[in-house]
Design a protein around this motif. Structure first.
Motif, PDB file in Angstrom:
ATOM      1  N   LEU A   1      -6.748   3.085   3.781  1.00  0.00           N
ATOM      2  CA  LEU A   1      -5.392   3.298   4.294  1.00  0.00           C
ATOM      3  C   LEU A   1      -4.503   3.923   3.217  1.00  0.00           C
ATOM      4  O   LEU A   1      -3.629   4.744   3.521  1.00  0.00           O
ATOM      5  CB  LEU A   1      -4.808   1.967   4.758  1.00  0.00           C
ATOM      6  CG  LEU A   1      -3.688   2.057   5.804  1.00  0.00           C
ATOM      7  CD1 LEU A   1      -4.151   2.834   7.018  1.00  0.00           C
ATOM      8  CD2 LEU A   1      -3.239   0.664   6.212  1.00  0.00           C
ATOM      9  N   ARG A   2      -4.733   3.586   1.966  1.00  0.00           N
ATOM     10  CA  ARG A   2      -3.946   4.167   0.885  1.00  0.00           C
ATOM     11  C   ARG A   2      -4.185   5.678   0.801  1.00  0.00           C
ATOM     12  O   ARG A   2      -3.260   6.458   0.546  1.00  0.00           O
ATOM     13  CB  ARG A   2      -4.301   3.493  -0.435  1.00  0.00           C
ATOM     14  CG  ARG A   2      -3.319   3.811  -1.562  1.00  0.00           C
ATOM     15  CD  ARG A   2      -3.645   3.026  -2.812  1.00  0.00           C
ATOM     16  NE  ARG A   2      -3.332   1.604  -2.645  1.00  0.00           N
ATOM     17  CZ  ARG A   2      -4.242   0.634  -2.583  1.00  0.00           C
ATOM     18  NH1 ARG A   2      -5.537   0.939  -2.644  1.00  0.00           N
ATOM     19  NH2 ARG A   2      -3.881  -0.614  -2.446  1.00  0.00           N
ATOM     20  N   SER A   3      -5.416   6.103   1.049  1.00  0.00           N
ATOM     21  CA  SER A   3      -5.700   7.540   1.019  1.00  0.00           C
ATOM     22  C   SER A   3      -4.980   8.270   2.152  1.00  0.00           C
ATOM     23  O   SER A   3      -4.577   9.429   2.017  1.00  0.00           O
ATOM     24  CB  SER A   3      -7.208   7.778   1.105  1.00  0.00           C
ATOM     25  OG  SER A   3      -7.707   7.405   2.378  1.00  0.00           O
ATOM     26  N   VAL A   4      -4.794   7.578   3.305  1.00  0.00           N
ATOM     27  CA  VAL A   4      -4.040   8.179   4.419  1.00  0.00           C
ATOM     28  C   VAL A   4      -2.597   8.426   3.992  1.00  0.00           C
ATOM     29  O   VAL A   4      -2.038   9.518   4.169  1.00  0.00           O
ATOM     30  CB  VAL A   4      -4.085   7.267   5.662  1.00  0.00           C
ATOM     31  CG1 VAL A   4      -3.131   7.788   6.744  1.00  0.00           C
ATOM     32  CG2 VAL A   4      -5.497   7.181   6.211  1.00  0.00           C
ATOM     33  N   PHE A   5      -1.964   7.401   3.406  1.00  0.00           N
ATOM     34  CA  PHE A   5      -0.575   7.550   2.975  1.00  0.00           C
ATOM     35  C   PHE A   5      -0.455   8.573   1.849  1.00  0.00           C
ATOM     36  O   PHE A   5       0.530   9.329   1.795  1.00  0.00           O
ATOM     37  CB  PHE A   5      -0.012   6.196   2.546  1.00  0.00           C
ATOM     38  CG  PHE A   5       0.070   5.197   3.661  1.00  0.00           C
ATOM     39  CD1 PHE A   5       0.543   5.566   4.911  1.00  0.00           C
ATOM     40  CD2 PHE A   5      -0.337   3.883   3.485  1.00  0.00           C
ATOM     41  CE1 PHE A   5       0.628   4.655   5.955  1.00  0.00           C
ATOM     42  CE2 PHE A   5      -0.257   2.962   4.519  1.00  0.00           C
ATOM     43  CZ  PHE A   5       0.217   3.346   5.756  1.00  0.00           C
ATOM     44  N   ASN A   6      -1.422   8.585   0.927  1.00  0.00           N
ATOM     45  CA  ASN A   6      -1.400   9.590  -0.137  1.00  0.00           C
ATOM     46  C   ASN A   6      -1.318  10.990   0.443  1.00  0.00           C
ATOM     47  O   ASN A   6      -0.514  11.830   0.016  1.00  0.00           O
ATOM     48  CB  ASN A   6      -2.653   9.471  -1.013  1.00  0.00           C
ATOM     49  CG  ASN A   6      -2.651   8.213  -1.860  1.00  0.00           C
ATOM     50  OD1 ASN A   6      -1.615   7.561  -1.993  1.00  0.00           O
ATOM     51  ND2 ASN A   6      -3.792   7.876  -2.437  1.00  0.00           N
ATOM     52  N   ASN A   7      -2.183  11.239   1.425  1.00  0.00           N
ATOM     53  CA  ASN A   7      -2.240  12.572   2.022  1.00  0.00           C
ATOM     54  C   ASN A   7      -0.936  12.915   2.717  1.00  0.00           C
ATOM     55  O   ASN A   7      -0.398  14.029   2.569  1.00  0.00           O
ATOM     56  CB  ASN A   7      -3.415  12.620   3.015  1.00  0.00           C
ATOM     57  CG  ASN A   7      -3.717  14.015   3.498  1.00  0.00           C
ATOM     58  OD1 ASN A   7      -2.961  14.583   4.258  1.00  0.00           O
ATOM     59  ND2 ASN A   7      -4.821  14.585   3.031  1.00  0.00           N
ATOM     60  N   LEU A   8      -0.378  11.956   3.485  1.00  0.00           N
ATOM     61  CA  LEU A   8       0.858  12.228   4.228  1.00  0.00           C
ATOM     62  C   LEU A   8       2.038  12.434   3.280  1.00  0.00           C
ATOM     63  O   LEU A   8       2.889  13.307   3.516  1.00  0.00           O
ATOM     64  CB  LEU A   8       1.140  11.081   5.206  1.00  0.00           C
ATOM     65  CG  LEU A   8       0.113  10.901   6.337  1.00  0.00           C
ATOM     66  CD1 LEU A   8       0.487   9.696   7.201  1.00  0.00           C
ATOM     67  CD2 LEU A   8       0.009  12.148   7.200  1.00  0.00           C
ATOM     68  N   PHE A   9       2.132  11.642   2.203  1.00  0.00           N
ATOM     69  CA  PHE A   9       3.240  11.781   1.267  1.00  0.00           C
ATOM     70  C   PHE A   9       3.146  13.116   0.511  1.00  0.00           C
ATOM     71  O   PHE A   9       4.154  13.799   0.302  1.00  0.00           O
ATOM     72  CB  PHE A   9       3.249  10.617   0.277  1.00  0.00           C
ATOM     73  CG  PHE A   9       3.572   9.294   0.923  1.00  0.00           C
ATOM     74  CD1 PHE A   9       4.337   9.234   2.077  1.00  0.00           C
ATOM     75  CD2 PHE A   9       3.105   8.109   0.383  1.00  0.00           C
ATOM     76  CE1 PHE A   9       4.634   8.013   2.672  1.00  0.00           C
ATOM     77  CE2 PHE A   9       3.393   6.893   0.967  1.00  0.00           C
ATOM     78  CZ  PHE A   9       4.156   6.847   2.117  1.00  0.00           C
ATOM     79  N   ILE A  10       1.943  13.484   0.096  1.00  0.00           N
ATOM     80  CA  ILE A  10       1.773  14.758  -0.614  1.00  0.00           C
ATOM     81  C   ILE A  10       2.143  15.930   0.292  1.00  0.00           C
ATOM     82  O   ILE A  10       2.839  16.874  -0.130  1.00  0.00           O
ATOM     83  CB  ILE A  10       0.320  14.882  -1.123  1.00  0.00           C
ATOM     84  CG1 ILE A  10       0.070  13.865  -2.246  1.00  0.00           C
ATOM     85  CG2 ILE A  10       0.040  16.303  -1.616  1.00  0.00           C
ATOM     86  CD1 ILE A  10      -1.378  13.786  -2.683  1.00  0.00           C
TER      87      ILE A  10
ATOM     88  N   MET B   1       0.833  -1.201   0.000  1.00  0.00           N
ATOM     89  CA  MET B   1       0.000   0.000   0.000  1.00  0.00           C
ATOM     90  C   MET B   1       0.869   1.253   0.000  1.00  0.00           C
ATOM     91  O   MET B   1       0.555   2.244  -0.666  1.00  0.00           O
ATOM     92  CB  MET B   1      -0.934  -0.009   1.226  1.00  0.00           C
ATOM     93  CG  MET B   1      -2.058  -1.021   1.117  1.00  0.00           C
ATOM     94  SD  MET B   1      -3.200  -0.884   2.504  1.00  0.00           S
ATOM     95  CE  MET B   1      -2.181  -1.463   3.836  1.00  0.00           C
ATOM     96  N   ILE B   2       1.954   1.206   0.750  1.00  0.00           N
ATOM     97  CA  ILE B   2       2.864   2.359   0.794  1.00  0.00           C
ATOM     98  C   ILE B   2       3.516   2.564  -0.568  1.00  0.00           C
ATOM     99  O   ILE B   2       3.636   3.698  -1.060  1.00  0.00           O
ATOM    100  CB  ILE B   2       3.916   2.158   1.905  1.00  0.00           C
ATOM    101  CG1 ILE B   2       3.239   2.210   3.288  1.00  0.00           C
ATOM    102  CG2 ILE B   2       5.022   3.195   1.801  1.00  0.00           C
ATOM    103  CD1 ILE B   2       4.164   1.932   4.443  1.00  0.00           C
ATOM    104  N   GLU B   3       3.926   1.472  -1.205  1.00  0.00           N
ATOM    105  CA  GLU B   3       4.563   1.586  -2.515  1.00  0.00           C
ATOM    106  C   GLU B   3       3.597   2.138  -3.555  1.00  0.00           C
ATOM    107  O   GLU B   3       3.978   2.946  -4.417  1.00  0.00           O
ATOM    108  CB  GLU B   3       5.095   0.218  -2.941  1.00  0.00           C
ATOM    109  CG  GLU B   3       6.291  -0.254  -2.098  1.00  0.00           C
ATOM    110  CD  GLU B   3       6.721  -1.669  -2.454  1.00  0.00           C
ATOM    111  OE1 GLU B   3       5.906  -2.375  -3.109  1.00  0.00           O
ATOM    112  OE2 GLU B   3       7.832  -2.067  -2.060  1.00  0.00           O
ATOM    113  N   ASP B   4       2.304   1.712  -3.489  1.00  0.00           N
ATOM    114  CA  ASP B   4       1.300   2.248  -4.414  1.00  0.00           C
ATOM    115  C   ASP B   4       1.135   3.751  -4.233  1.00  0.00           C
ATOM    116  O   ASP B   4       1.021   4.507  -5.204  1.00  0.00           O
ATOM    117  CB  ASP B   4      -0.044   1.545  -4.193  1.00  0.00           C
ATOM    118  CG  ASP B   4      -0.030   0.130  -4.717  1.00  0.00           C
ATOM    119  OD1 ASP B   4       0.894  -0.209  -5.482  1.00  0.00           O
ATOM    120  OD2 ASP B   4      -0.931  -0.649  -4.342  1.00  0.00           O
ATOM    121  N   SER B   5       1.107   4.202  -2.955  1.00  0.00           N
ATOM    122  CA  SER B   5       0.942   5.634  -2.691  1.00  0.00           C
ATOM    123  C   SER B   5       2.162   6.420  -3.137  1.00  0.00           C
ATOM    124  O   SER B   5       2.045   7.550  -3.632  1.00  0.00           O
ATOM    125  CB  SER B   5       0.691   5.861  -1.197  1.00  0.00           C
ATOM    126  OG  SER B   5      -0.538   5.281  -0.805  1.00  0.00           O
TER     127      SER B   5
END
Length: 500
Positions: A393-402, A356-360
């Protein structure tokens, strides 16, 4: 035994112990004082008998004085202790003259004419008081010490009549009394009594503090509860008496009140969220209809009304593109608002975190490469799966990475992701650390609040939605940041299987 485990039983037992101890010590002191008085009386009697025996020996001896008799080898009248208690032995003849004494100042003197001069008894004015003088009858008038001339004297005198062939003689024995010893012996019971009273008072003060402290703690806790602090606890709940049980019941009560307050707060929040959600859905529907129409109109304008002049085509295309971007931004804000206002219903199942982290990260890899930002993932060995909804959970990582990339900007930096087991809770933790501008201390506590944002174009819902999703997964999200040095978000999620 149950009674003595109670507050009243312990207090009664301690008071009884104090009473018995006080009486026991007082009894011991009285017995000890009585024994000391008996020993003193026995020594005085022994010294008096020895003095009288020496005086009689002095009367019967015509050629020896008392000091020679005392120094004579083999005499059995005096031991060392008895000798120390005899101050003087005075032999008085029937003419009330001193014929012998241990004090050389009282001994007869031979004058220049060879005549023996005797001291008169009446001339001895420095004698200690005479005891039991009334039994001497009329002879008492001849004793100058029948009334003590020195009221501070602690010594004593005893006179014993001896009938001889030359008339009635007297042996007067002067005994020493240690004044300091006498004073100590007199003060000893008082000192011990005061010591016992002091000890009892100190123990009483301790008991009062010991037994009233739980009441004071309970009173302070009740006051804090009345002021609204339901997290207070009384520290005496481990006691085995009534106060301990009362403290335990009080702590249970405040715990239940705290839970009730939390549930009421959550219920109010849920009611507000439900109202906002319903209202937001209705408003979003009304807004999205004209937005869709505007978006379709822009597409139609972009294809049917293109200017014929070549120099005007780029300007026209740019305007249409900007309008479509603004429509898309408004639509995204509506989507974020709906995501925050609706209850998060996560479909939890065991999943691996790393994919999931790699996808984000794929979403931000291009921007990271353009801005010279290095990305690294560190995963410890044997990291268990987590219970999660992959899409949420992917949307959480998306937001944090952005957010991390926006914080670092175009000046370069590093984005490090670490996946490991949390040693304290046995959960899985994901740490996302960047080297960006960081968050100021006054804003750090506000970043998860809805509609709070430091960006000019931000909606302020990204991190609020991320926190809401993580909490729906029964996890937590924490943040550490130092302005100018970077930020680290830590997401903790429950593992899919219990720890071994």
């Amino acid at each position: 035994m149950t009674f003595f485990n109670t507050f009243r039983g312990r207090l009664l037992l301690i008071l009884a112990f104090l009473l018995v101890t006080t009486l026991g010590v007082q009894y011991f002191v009285n017995i000890r004082t009585q024994d000391q008085n008996d020993d003193l009386r026995e020594m005085q009697e022994q010294a008096l008998v020895a003095g009288i025996a020496l005086g009689v020996s002095g009367i019967t001896s015509t050629n020896e004085y008392l000091d020679n008799i005392m120094a004579r080898a083999g005499q059995t009248f005096l031991d060392e202790r008895t000798r120390d208690r005899i101050k003087d032995i005075i032999i008085i003849d029937s003419d009330w003259q001193v014929t012998d004494s241990l004090n050389e100042n009282y001994l007869p003197k031979i004058d220049d004419n060879g005549v023996t001069r005797y001291k008169k008894l009446s001339e001895l004015t420095d004698l200690p008081p005479l005891l039991d003088g009334t039994r001497l009858g009329d002879d008492l008038a001849n004793f100058p010490n029948r009334e003590s001339a020195d009221p501070n004297s602690s010594d004593e005198a005893h006179a014993v009549p001896i009938e001889t062939s030359k008339g009635r003689w007297y042996v007067m024995v002067l005994l020493k009394n240690d004044k300091s010893e006498t004073a100590w012996r007199a003060a000893q019971p008082l000192i011990f009594t005061l010591a016992i009273l002091l000890m009892s008072t100190l123990i009483t003060f301790y008991l009062v503090w010991r037994f009233t402290r739980p009441i004071a703690n309970l009173s302070n806790a009740a006051r804090e509860v009345a002021e609204g602090n339901l997290a207070v606890r009384v520290p005496d709940d481990l006691r085995g008496d009534e106060m301990g049980r009362l403290a335990a019941r009080f702590n249970e009560m405040t715990s239940e009140l705290e839970k009730k307050a939390d549930l009421e707060s959550q219920l109010r929040q849920a009611e507000k969220s439900a109202v906002v959600g319903r209202l937001g859905s209705a408003i979003a529907h009304e807004i999205r209809n004209p937005l869709n129409y505007i978006n379709l109109t822009l597409d139609h304008l972009g294809s049917k009304f293109v200017p014929e002049a070549e120099e005007k085509k780029p300007v026209f295309a740019k305007l249409v593109s900007q309008l479509k971007a603004e429509v898309a931004r408004i639509d995204q804000q509506i989507t974020d608002f709906l995501n925050y206002s609706r209850p998060a219903k996560a479909d939890l199942r065991p999943v691996d975190v790393r994919p999931m982290i790699e996808d984000s990260l794929r979403l931000v890899e291009g921007q990271a490469a353009e801005n010279n930002i290095k990305i690294a993932i560190v995963e410890h060995e044997n990291v268990a799966k987590v219970m999660a909804d992959p899409e949420f959970l992917r949307s959480v990582f998306n937001n944090l990475f952005i957010n991390a990339l926006q914080s670092m900007g175009s000046t370069g930096g590093s984005l490090n992701v670490k996946i490991a087991r949390d040693e304290d809770t046995e959960n899985i933790k994901i740490e996302i650390a960047d080297t960006g501008s960081g968050i100021s201390s006054e804003n750090l506590s506000k970043i998860f609040e809805p509609y709070f944002s430091t960006k000019e174009t931000g909606t302020g819902l990204g991190l609020a939605i991320a926190q809401k999703i993580v909490e729906a997964h029964n996890g937590t999200v924490e943040v550490e940041s130092e302005e100018g040095k970077g930020t680290k978000f830590t997401v903790k999620l429950p593992r899919s299987e219990p720890p071994a």
